[in-house]
Design a protein around this motif. Sequence first.
Motif, short mmCIF file in Angstrom:
data_model
loop_
_atom_site.label_atom_id
_atom_site.label_comp_id
_atom_site.label_asym_id
_atom_site.label_seq_id
_atom_site.Cartn_x
_atom_site.Cartn_y
_atom_site.Cartn_z
N ASN A 1 19.29 0.25 17.15
CA ASN A 1 18.42 1.32 16.63
C ASN A 1 17.04 0.19 16.00
O ASN A 1 17.44 -0.34 14.99
CB ASN A 1 18.77 2.04 15.50
CG ASN A 1 17.70 2.90 15.20
OD1 ASN A 1 16.84 3.19 15.78
ND2 ASN A 1 18.16 3.95 14.04
N VAL A 2 16.00 0.46 16.38
CA VAL A 2 14.87 -0.44 15.77
C VAL A 2 14.00 0.42 15.12
O VAL A 2 13.54 1.57 15.59
CB VAL A 2 13.99 -1.08 17.24
CG1 VAL A 2 12.94 -1.74 16.47
CG2 VAL A 2 14.97 -2.07 17.87
N ASN A 3 13.47 0.41 14.18
CA ASN A 3 12.83 1.04 13.23
C ASN A 3 11.48 0.31 12.72
O ASN A 3 11.66 -0.72 11.99
CB ASN A 3 13.70 1.78 11.71
CG ASN A 3 12.59 2.67 11.30
OD1 ASN A 3 11.51 3.12 11.50
ND2 ASN A 3 13.09 3.08 9.84
N VAL A 4 10.37 0.94 13.19
CA VAL A 4 9.03 0.05 12.71
C VAL A 4 8.20 0.89 12.02
O VAL A 4 8.15 2.10 12.35
CB VAL A 4 8.36 -0.27 14.18
CG1 VAL A 4 7.16 -1.16 13.77
CG2 VAL A 4 9.39 -1.18 15.19
N THR A 5 7.75 0.39 10.79
CA THR A 5 6.90 1.03 10.00
C THR A 5 5.70 0.17 10.11
O THR A 5 5.79 -0.91 9.56
CB THR A 5 7.45 1.22 8.45
OG1 THR A 5 8.75 1.98 8.67
CG2 THR A 5 6.65 2.12 7.68
N VAL A 6 4.49 0.97 10.30
CA VAL A 6 3.08 0.29 9.97
C VAL A 6 2.21 0.98 9.04
O VAL A 6 2.25 2.10 9.22
CB VAL A 6 2.43 0.24 11.70
CG1 VAL A 6 1.11 -0.13 11.54
CG2 VAL A 6 3.25 -0.20 12.48
N GLU A 7 1.93 0.35 8.09
CA GLU A 7 1.00 0.82 7.02
C GLU A 7 -0.35 0.29 7.48
O GLU A 7 -0.65 -0.61 7.62
CB GLU A 7 1.55 0.37 5.47
CG GLU A 7 3.17 0.44 5.34
CD GLU A 7 3.44 -0.07 3.82
OE1 GLU A 7 2.40 -0.35 2.99
OE2 GLU A 7 4.65 -0.09 3.47
N GLN A 8 -1.22 1.66 7.09
CA GLN A 8 -2.47 1.39 7.17
C GLN A 8 -3.15 0.34 6.25
O GLN A 8 -2.64 0.66 4.92
CB GLN A 8 -3.28 2.72 7.41
CG GLN A 8 -2.87 3.48 8.63
CD GLN A 8 -3.32 2.67 9.84
OE1 GLN A 8 -4.47 2.03 9.81
NE2 GLN A 8 -2.76 2.95 10.75
N PRO A 9 -4.01 -0.34 6.39
CA PRO A 9 -4.70 -1.26 5.06
C PRO A 9 -5.48 -0.11 4.35
O PRO A 9 -5.91 0.87 4.69
CB PRO A 9 -5.51 -2.18 5.75
CG PRO A 9 -5.85 -1.60 7.08
CD PRO A 9 -4.51 -0.65 7.45
N ARG A 10 -5.62 -0.33 3.06
CA ARG A 10 -6.32 0.48 2.02
C ARG A 10 -7.62 0.47 2.25
O ARG A 10 -8.11 -0.61 2.64
CB ARG A 10 -5.76 0.07 0.64
CG ARG A 10 -4.47 0.34 0.40
CD ARG A 10 -4.22 0.08 -1.00
NE ARG A 10 -2.75 0.28 -1.26
CZ ARG A 10 -2.36 -0.24 -2.45
NH1 ARG A 10 -2.73 -0.98 -3.40
NH2 ARG A 10 -1.05 -0.12 -2.70
N ALA A 11 -8.45 1.41 1.94
CA ALA A 11 -9.69 1.49 2.11
C ALA A 11 -10.54 0.26 1.15
O ALA A 11 -10.12 0.37 -0.01
CB ALA A 11 -10.37 2.66 1.94
N PRO A 12 -11.42 -0.25 1.44
CA PRO A 12 -12.00 -1.50 0.32
C PRO A 12 -12.71 -0.58 -0.55
O PRO A 12 -13.26 0.57 -0.45
CB PRO A 12 -13.03 -2.07 1.43
CG PRO A 12 -13.35 -1.36 2.53
CD PRO A 12 -12.06 -0.58 2.94
N ALA A 13 -12.68 -1.25 -1.71
CA ALA A 13 -13.43 -0.42 -2.90
C ALA A 13 -14.88 -0.45 -2.73
O ALA A 13 -15.36 -1.65 -2.13
CB ALA A 13 -13.18 -1.18 -4.46
N GLN A 14 -15.37 0.60 -2.95
CA GLN A 14 -16.71 0.93 -2.83
C GLN A 14 -17.38 -0.21 -3.98
O GLN A 14 -16.90 0.08 -5.26
CB GLN A 14 -17.10 2.21 -3.21
CG GLN A 14 -16.51 3.06 -2.07
CD GLN A 14 -17.12 3.01 -0.65
OE1 GLN A 14 -18.26 2.33 -0.58
NE2 GLN A 14 -16.58 3.07 0.24
N PRO A 15 -18.44 -0.98 -3.66
CA PRO A 15 -19.00 -1.60 -4.68
C PRO A 15 -19.94 -0.97 -5.77
O PRO A 15 -20.44 0.36 -5.37
CB PRO A 15 -20.12 -2.64 -3.94
CG PRO A 15 -20.25 -2.03 -2.61
CD PRO A 15 -18.84 -1.09 -2.32
N ALA A 16 -20.08 -1.21 -6.91
CA ALA A 16 -20.65 -0.35 -7.88
C ALA A 16 -22.17 -0.68 -7.38
O ALA A 16 -22.79 -1.45 -6.81
CB ALA A 16 -20.43 -1.12 -9.43
N PRO A 17 -22.93 0.64 -7.59
CA PRO A 17 -24.32 0.51 -7.26
C PRO A 17 -25.05 -0.52 -8.29
O PRO A 17 -24.68 -0.70 -9.32
CB PRO A 17 -24.62 2.16 -7.46
CG PRO A 17 -23.75 2.69 -8.44
CD PRO A 17 -22.54 1.80 -8.14
#
Length: 85
Positions: A58-74
Amino acid sequence: MPDYDPKTDIHVTAGPTTGGGGLYFIVGALAVAVLIGGYFMLGAPGLHSNVARAPDSNVNVTVEQPRAPAQPAPANPAPAPQRQQ
């Protein structure tokens, strides 16, 4: 005129006739080599099957999406120019 004397005393003796056994052997060996090569090149029957098989474990593969990059401060906007009155 010169005398023309064709040579009439030429004797041609034919050699023993052969059955071409050596040639038949070579042609037969080449035909067998081509048939054996074709058998293995085109795939021997029973060696390959077109059935897809699942793995035994049994093969279980979990792929996590990368987090969204932090928005730069204006950037601090420059103050708007004041109108002179």
